[in-house]
Design a protein around this motif. Structure first.
Motif, PDB file in Angstrom:
ATOM      1  N   GLN A   1      39.068  29.882  78.357  1.00 41.79           N
ATOM      2  CA  GLN A   1      39.041  31.249  78.889  1.00 41.79           C
ATOM      3  C   GLN A   1      38.107  31.414  80.096  1.00 41.79           C
ATOM      4  O   GLN A   1      38.132  32.451  80.764  1.00 41.79           O
ATOM      5  CB  GLN A   1      38.635  32.233  77.794  1.00 41.79           C
TER       6      GLN A   1
ATOM      7  N   TYR B   1      39.476  32.748  83.578  1.00 44.29           N
ATOM      8  CA  TYR B   1      39.763  34.163  83.828  1.00 44.29           C
ATOM      9  C   TYR B   1      38.623  35.069  83.348  1.00 44.29           C
ATOM     10  O   TYR B   1      38.795  36.272  83.176  1.00 44.29           O
ATOM     11  CB  TYR B   1      41.092  34.598  83.213  1.00 44.29           C
TER      12      TYR B   1
ATOM     13  N   HIS C   1      44.987  39.236  84.050  1.00 44.26           N
ATOM     14  CA  HIS C   1      43.719  38.981  84.746  1.00 44.26           C
ATOM     15  C   HIS C   1      43.920  38.189  86.036  1.00 44.26           C
ATOM     16  O   HIS C   1      43.102  37.323  86.399  1.00 44.26           O
ATOM     17  CB  HIS C   1      42.737  38.240  83.841  1.00 44.26           C
TER      18      HIS C   1
ATOM     19  N   ILE D   1      41.324  35.549  87.903  1.00 41.60           N
ATOM     20  CA  ILE D   1      41.731  34.155  88.123  1.00 41.60           C
ATOM     21  C   ILE D   1      41.537  33.780  89.586  1.00 41.60           C
ATOM     22  O   ILE D   1      40.964  32.732  89.913  1.00 41.60           O
ATOM     23  CB  ILE D   1      43.197  33.943  87.694  1.00 41.60           C
TER      24      ILE D   1
ATOM     25  N   ASN E   1      37.761  33.635  90.706  1.00 46.95           N
ATOM     26  CA  ASN E   1      37.088  32.417  90.255  1.00 46.95           C
ATOM     27  C   ASN E   1      37.562  31.188  91.027  1.00 46.95           C
ATOM     28  O   ASN E   1      36.756  30.304  91.383  1.00 46.95           O
ATOM     29  CB  ASN E   1      37.305  32.229  88.753  1.00 46.95           C
TER      30      ASN E   1
ATOM     31  N   ARG F   1      48.944  32.989  82.393  1.00 53.85           N
ATOM     32  CA  ARG F   1      47.631  32.920  83.041  1.00 53.85           C
ATOM     33  C   ARG F   1      47.375  31.498  83.539  1.00 53.85           C
ATOM     34  O   ARG F   1      46.943  31.275  84.677  1.00 53.85           O
ATOM     35  CB  ARG F   1      46.536  33.311  82.046  1.00 53.85           C
TER      36      ARG F   1
ATOM     37  N   ASN G   1      46.961  29.969  87.378  1.00 51.14           N
ATOM     38  CA  ASN G   1      45.776  29.184  87.686  1.00 51.14           C
ATOM     39  C   ASN G   1      46.143  27.807  88.255  1.00 51.14           C
ATOM     40  O   ASN G   1      45.406  27.248  89.074  1.00 51.14           O
ATOM     41  CB  ASN G   1      44.919  29.022  86.431  1.00 51.14           C
TER      42      ASN G   1
END
Length: 389
Positions: free
Chosen positions: A131, A134, A196, A200, A203, A377, A381
């Motif tokens: 996790q 995110y 999110h 993502i 980051n 997600r 990424n």
């Protein structure tokens, strides 16, 4: 009632009690408030096994069930009319759920609400081992802007959400754009709320892994023809679903209004080489249809749990192979494990065959997830660092 029948009943009750005790014994009682629990509420909670625990006060109710992952779990009422219960362990990531009180499906009043399954309802976040990608961190953050506009094509007011990367304001730099679509029964809020997407990207950019770009998240919902409401699994596998022309209206809106509006309003690089489209599930299917028909508009294509593109598709859209810089296809591992035949063939084999024919492709499998947000997600990424290089 004879003695033999009585013995059978007693033994059955004992067996049930033992089974319940065994189930309860397997529950690790380390439940904590979820990231999706409303501020000031104590439930829903989740434990280290990924089990969801809910609680609701309903003294007059005769039955309360927890509905998650296609299964319903009975809650138990105490002397004060408070119902409590748990689900079986769920996959890591985000899941929609609801409560069923005396036959009525209702949101859990302790959960924050999310739009999914064509309704505003409850959601639970099962902490994932990965996790961190995110997570909300102390890094430079972009903004998610609500952009309201009138659509002449649809003769209605619409909105999209636009992510602008860190540093967008206060500079003159122009950015590439990703048009990122939600799944069926969801809307334009999905990717920033459940997915999110902004965190993502923040980051990835902070770590130097992705080129900063704008993301546009619009509403691609379409209405099923009445005669197609009862479509069968057999029809799906024969390629008769979705019906012909199902993505036409959103395609017209995207190409005729949304893209020109974004290019006119935001500092974009308004070129095919700096434009991408991707989506999850239904959004991936829309991406497939729209990008195959418009290879002069999109250079990068991402399909997350939304089918694949095969050699026949390329033959019918010859410029796609020439102009597409990357075709990215992804699935959750459980989706591939349970995949039926049909649906245009094996997505991994299709994608790899196009690679051999000279189209740059990338196939990604999200480990231990199904048709759910953690798969998508992870897909974003993986996809984001590969585009606009």
């Amino acid at each position: 009632m004879n003695y033999k029948s009585l013995v059978i009943i007693v033994l059955s009750i004992a067996t049930i009690e033992v089974s319940i005790a065994q189930v309860n014994a397997t529950v690790v009682d380390d439940f904590k408030i979820s990231a999706t629990t409303q501020e000031g509420k104590q439930y829903p909670q989740v434990n280290s096994q990924g089990m969801l625990r809910v609680q609701i006060t309903a003294p007059e109710a005769k039955s309360v069930k927890l509905d998650i992952g296609g299964k319903k779990y009975d809650l138990v009422k105490d002397s004060k009319g408070v119902w409590t219960g748990e689900s079986a362990p769920q996959d890591e990531g985000f899941h929609y759920y609801q409560l069923n009180i005396d036959g009525a499906d209702v949101p859990d009043p302790g959960s924050m609400y999310y739009y999914g399954a064509s309704r505003w309802g409850s959601g639970i976040e099962v902490p994932a081992k990965d996790q961190d990608f995110y997570a909300l961190k102390n890094v430079a953050h972009g903004q998610v802007r609500e952009h309201i506009y009138f659509s002449k094509i649809n003769n209605t007011m619409r909105r999209c959400f636009v992510y602008t990367p860190p540093g967008y304001d206060g500079s003159n730099k122009r950015y590439p754009v990703l048009y990122l679509q939600h799944g069926g029964g969801e809307n334009e809020t999905g990717w920033s709320s459940q997915g999110h997407a902004n965190l993502i990207m923040d980051n990835l950019i902070a770590e130097g892994k992705a080129t900063p770009f704008i993301i546009v998240m619009d509403n691609g919902t379409w209405t099923r023809p009445v005669q197609s409401a009862a479509v069968t699994q057999e029809q799906r596998e024969k390629g008769e679903w979705p019906p012909k022309g199902w993505a036409d209206q959103f395609s017209k809106t995207l190409i005729g209004e949304i893209i020109p509006m974004i290019d006119a309003t935001y500092r974009t690089v308004a070129k095919q080489s700096h434009r991408a489209m991707a989506g999850l599930s239904m959004g991936g299917m829309q991406t497939r249809v729209i990008t195959l028909a418009n290879p002069d508009i999109f250079a990068y294509v991402g399909m997350f749990s939304g089918g694949s593109i095969n050699a026949d598709d390329i033959k019918n859209a010859p410029q796609f192979k020439e102009k597409t810089k990357l075709l990215f296809v992804s699935y959750g591992s459980h989706e591939l494990d349970n995949r039926r035949e049909g649906f245009g063939g094996d997505p991994k084999a299709n994608t790899e065959s196009l690679q051999k024919e000279g189209l740059k492709t990338h196939f990604y499998i999200s480990p231990s997830t199904a048709h759910e947000w953690q798969s998508w997600r992870r897909s974003l990424n993986e996809f984001a660092p590969l585009i606009f290089k």
